[in-house]
Design an enzyme around this catalytic site. Sequence first.
Site, PDB file in Angstrom:
ATOM      1  N   GLY A  10       0.671  -1.099   0.086  1.00  0.00           N
ATOM      2  CA  GLY A  10      -0.305  -0.072   0.008  1.00  0.00           C
ATOM      3  C   GLY A  10       1.221   0.976  -0.378  1.00  0.00           C
ATOM      4  N   ALA A  61      -5.318  -2.908   6.088  1.00  0.00           N
ATOM      5  CA  ALA A  61      -6.499  -2.111   5.527  1.00  0.00           C
ATOM      6  C   ALA A  61      -7.965  -2.376   4.983  1.00  0.00           C
ATOM      7  CB  ALA A  61      -6.515  -1.380   6.874  1.00  0.00           C
ATOM      8  N   THR A  63     -10.294  -0.634   3.224  1.00  0.00           N
ATOM      9  CA  THR A  63     -10.332   1.200   3.119  1.00  0.00           C
ATOM     10  C   THR A  63     -11.930   1.306   2.199  1.00  0.00           C
ATOM     11  OG1 THR A  63      -8.687   1.118   1.626  1.00  0.00           O
ATOM     12  CG2 THR A  63      -7.946   2.132   3.870  1.00  0.00           C
ATOM     13  N   TYR A 126     -16.111   1.325   8.552  1.00  0.00           N
ATOM     14  CA  TYR A 126     -15.656   1.650   8.829  1.00  0.00           C
ATOM     15  C   TYR A 126     -14.318   2.373   9.830  1.00  0.00           C
ATOM     16  CZ  TYR A 126     -10.026   3.274   6.842  1.00  0.00           C
ATOM     17  OH  TYR A 126      -9.312   3.817   6.910  1.00  0.00           O
TER      18      TYR A 126
END
Length: 197
Positions: A10, A61, A63, A126
């Site tokens: 990422g 994560a 996202t 989230y």
Amino acid sequence: MKILITGANGQLGRELTKQYKQKKYSELILTDILDLDITNVIGVNSFVNENKPDVIINCAALTAVDNRESQIDMAYKINTIGPKNLASAANQIGAEIVQVSTDYVFDGNINKSLTEFDPVNPQTIYGKTKLQGEILVKSNNPKHYIVRTAWLYGDGNNFVKTMINLSETNTTLKVVNDQKGTPTSTVDLARVIIKLI
């Protein structure tokens, strides 16, 4: 020092890798979903015990915030259970953990710059799953850091690049005007995380 970075592909993971490699005093263990499924507690424990990092930086994560409302189970596994697994495994070997979190743990109703002391009240899946991840990291490893960030831009897809690309092909742009944020450079955030450690 041995550093395990999850979510290494990422934006933030790539920048942390770049900065650590420039310093040349740390051994890096770089993982992404294909290398380490953080939702698998047995796999995480085995991987951490085998590699014995001094610090885990969890950049992994789920996202794409707007899509999370329809992917509750997956968001919960990656944003809540994954950090818990990493924190617990790190604690078992005496390692520290840095949990990268989000401003979505707040409700957006405070009209000032936020601090870590402001009350949390997430309004989205989230935000709720990331806050639960924070709580489980804290309760499973006393050697933890929680780093909340927002609107990352760096090497990868992000709002800044999207706006630049759209401006090259459109004479006008339409974007929401009811959100405030603090675009954060991955260069600056990585530097701060490294200094924090």
